[in-house]
Design a protein around this motif. Structure first.
Motif, mmCIF file in Angstrom:
data_model
loop_
_atom_site.group_PDB
_atom_site.id
_atom_site.type_symbol
_atom_site.label_atom_id
_atom_site.label_comp_id
_atom_site.label_asym_id
_atom_site.label_seq_id
_atom_site.Cartn_x
_atom_site.Cartn_y
_atom_site.Cartn_z
ATOM 1 N N VAL A 108 1.115 -11.109 0.380
ATOM 2 C CA VAL A 108 1.873 -11.008 2.053
ATOM 3 C C VAL A 108 2.295 -11.705 2.780
ATOM 4 C CG1 VAL A 108 -0.008 -12.337 3.853
ATOM 5 C CG2 VAL A 108 -0.944 -11.237 1.415
ATOM 6 N N GLY A 109 2.888 -12.296 2.440
ATOM 7 C CA GLY A 109 4.280 -12.587 2.973
ATOM 8 C C GLY A 109 5.192 -11.750 2.990
ATOM 9 N N VAL A 110 5.636 -10.721 1.733
ATOM 10 C CA VAL A 110 6.364 -9.622 1.639
ATOM 11 C C VAL A 110 5.982 -8.437 2.595
ATOM 12 C CG1 VAL A 110 7.384 -7.613 1.182
ATOM 13 C CG2 VAL A 110 7.089 -9.615 -0.294
ATOM 14 N N ILE B 58 8.555 -1.853 9.246
ATOM 15 C CA ILE B 58 7.149 -1.691 9.040
ATOM 16 C C ILE B 58 6.170 -3.398 10.356
ATOM 17 C CG2 ILE B 58 4.619 -2.288 8.167
ATOM 18 C CD1 ILE B 58 5.585 -1.383 5.648
ATOM 19 N N THR B 59 6.049 -2.346 11.284
ATOM 20 C CA THR B 59 5.255 -3.513 11.665
ATOM 21 C C THR B 59 4.367 -4.822 12.000
ATOM 22 O OG1 THR B 59 3.674 -1.792 13.326
ATOM 23 C CG2 THR B 59 6.056 -1.572 14.531
ATOM 24 N N HIS C 46 5.336 6.733 6.253
ATOM 25 C CA HIS C 46 4.097 6.892 5.711
ATOM 26 C C HIS C 46 4.033 6.271 4.207
ATOM 27 C CE1 HIS C 46 1.343 7.980 2.875
ATOM 28 N NE2 HIS C 46 0.268 8.281 3.075
ATOM 29 N N ASP C 47 5.183 6.876 3.212
ATOM 30 C CA ASP C 47 5.527 6.292 2.256
ATOM 31 C C ASP C 47 5.661 4.503 2.214
ATOM 32 O OD1 ASP C 47 4.634 9.064 1.586
ATOM 33 O OD2 ASP C 47 6.541 9.913 0.132
ATOM 34 N N LEU C 48 6.420 4.240 3.215
ATOM 35 C CA LEU C 48 6.977 2.607 3.051
ATOM 36 C C LEU C 48 5.801 2.153 3.319
ATOM 37 C CD1 LEU C 48 9.126 1.096 2.563
ATOM 38 C CD2 LEU C 48 9.412 0.978 5.376
ATOM 39 N N VAL C 49 5.399 2.462 4.589
ATOM 40 C CA VAL C 49 3.560 1.245 4.985
ATOM 41 C C VAL C 49 2.586 1.246 3.606
ATOM 42 C CG1 VAL C 49 2.073 1.061 6.217
ATOM 43 C CG2 VAL C 49 4.129 2.314 7.310
#
Lengths: 311, 311
Positions: free
Chosen positions: A201-203, A210-211, B182-185
């Motif tokens: 969760v911290g990462v 990523i927002t 998308h792939d990163l999220v």
């Protein structure tokens, strides 16, 4: 109402576990009077307002006066200090137990303060939710859950049996275990998984590409269960990691090794290794369902308000 | 019944997602005819037996004949091969979509096979359970879940809107996103959490000092959610990790760094660091509940068959 097991029970700490114990004991008529104390005046006020226990005291020493059972339900890091404070006020023949998630460190901290003639029976209910505080308890928290007792040398069998009867009547299953083994088992089934969930969760929180709203919106895909675990009480968990340091570091070392092997398989494109590994872990899940510790209902990624139904 | 959006829909692959789509489309009257194909004869037999779709075909090529919408619902590792197989049989004007958890690799594998005049609109429903196979689907799987579309250059807006309408009527929320993003999220919210859960369950399985029955018995303390995640379909997940390799390795690297910092704090006894970290992660959970992606019900460590109630 059932049979009174202890005439007077003193709860030191009024969070999720103590509150649930009070509600469960009251429901089953297991205690003559339930006295409670919490260090925080705010917690005491809330507990008084919602009638969580029969009587609230300003000090822990006052709470244990004439008590037949004393439950230490405070973070494991302060168990020793609380034991020192109440020790001179304990009634001969009384039983002291605790509900800490770590057992060896609690035994080391508490045992020296327990006077002769008082029974110390360390315990750990494997029950909880991600909520904490005096409003979070409910009477059915312990139902069908395990409550481990790790009696120390000199825990009188009759006193252990009496405590076990109280616990069983609150709905839990009692099992005795060696304290060191307890700490290792819990490092695997609880402490390390919590640390890993906190980390993941911290990462997500740190990733600038990523927002936060994306992390939150798309959490249903696996991450959601991690955030639930990572929402647990920070003080309780800080103390757990510091007090079960050796076992947690041992399991973390094994975890990292194992993760590196899988990471390497991904990098090398070793699909057979990944497939084998994932097939083995799937079998473990089946064991848990068969042991009655979870249902096979397809909860994953779903919300409790919308139980899935074939249609 | 609602309005028919596509006269004929072909589902290639008949697992959890395709099965749920069939049931959801049928319930809402969204398709004239739903044709299905699965590579495995056993899957086809089960789908036929339970009437999962209107018609089962022996080949993928047959299934897509005259279809207006073709849904590739197979592991991402075989999307390219399936696309090559069906390409010569696609009707001009038809839409091809997929439901894979990785988008860039699927686009690279599928796009080259799509003939001119056919619309390819990659998609990913963020919905699932730990179960798989033709019997695992249910019509409400997509309700209130996100369904991400990652249109490629040349995806016609009208074709995208038509597909989005179908998806919304099945209960999901549609959002468009760039395939790389998308792939990163998903590497953060889904893929890496799955790998970590698989790893932790594997560690437990290897520990000889702890019996399997102990791991299973005491799983309610945090580990249980990991085992649920780690019970997901091995083939699907093998392909996800291999096909989203770069993003997963990136996030794994960050995860390991972060884990080492927390591990060091435990070793050094730095309680303040741990407490701060755990307090921040708790706030993220609050955001997820507020975003409606989970309830605040104290599910953690509880079973679905016994919803906790204040008493």
């Amino acid at each position: 109402m059932g049979t009174v097991v202890y005439d007077r029970v003193a709860l030191i700490g009024l969070g999720l576990i103590a509150g649930s114990m009070s509600l469960a004991m009251r429901k089953a008529g297991l205690a003559g009077e339930i006295v409670g104390h919490a260090r925080s005046a705010e917690t005491r006020d809330i507990a008084r307002e919602i009638g969580l226990v029969d009587r609230i005291t300003e000090t822990a020493a006052e709470a244990v006066q004439d008590a037949d059972l004393i439950v230490l339900a405070v973070p494991v890091g302060v168990m020793g200090a609380v034991a020192a404070e109440i020790a001179p006020h304990l009634k001969p023949g009384a039983t002291v137990t605790d509900v800490g998630s770590v057992k060896q460190a609690v035994i080391e901290a508490v045992s020296p303060h327990i006077p002769a003639g008082v029974h110390f029976i360390p315990g750990h209910p494997l029950a909880g939710t991600e909520h904490s505080g005096p409003r979070s308890g409910f009477a059915t928290l312990f139902r069908n859950r395990w409550w481990l007792l790790t009696p120390v040398g000199g825990s009188e069998p009759a006193a252990v049996e009496r405590l076990a009867m109280l616990i069983r009547t609150m709905g839990a299953n009692v099992e005795e275990m060696d304290a060191a083994h307890h700490d290792l088992v819990l490092a695997v089934t609880s402490h390390t998984p919590h640390l890993i969930a906190y980390t993941m969760v911290g990462v997500a929180d740190h990733l600038k590409r990523i927002t936060e709203s994306e992390v939150i919106k798309y959490s249903a895909a696996g991450f959601r269960d991690f955030t639930r675990i990572a929402a647990s009480d920070p003080t309780m968990w800080r103390d757990v990691f510091l007090q079960n340091k050796d076992a947690v570091l041992d399991i973390l070392g094994r975890f990292t090794e194992e993760l590196f092997v899988l990471q390497r398989a991904i990098r090398m494109g070793d699909g057979a290794h990944l497939h084998d590994y994932f097939t083995r872990t799937r079998a473990i899940r089946r064991g848990i369902i068969e042991a009655g510790q979870d249902t096979a209902a397809p909860d994953f990624g779903r919300s409790l308000t919308e139980p899935p139904g074939k249609s």
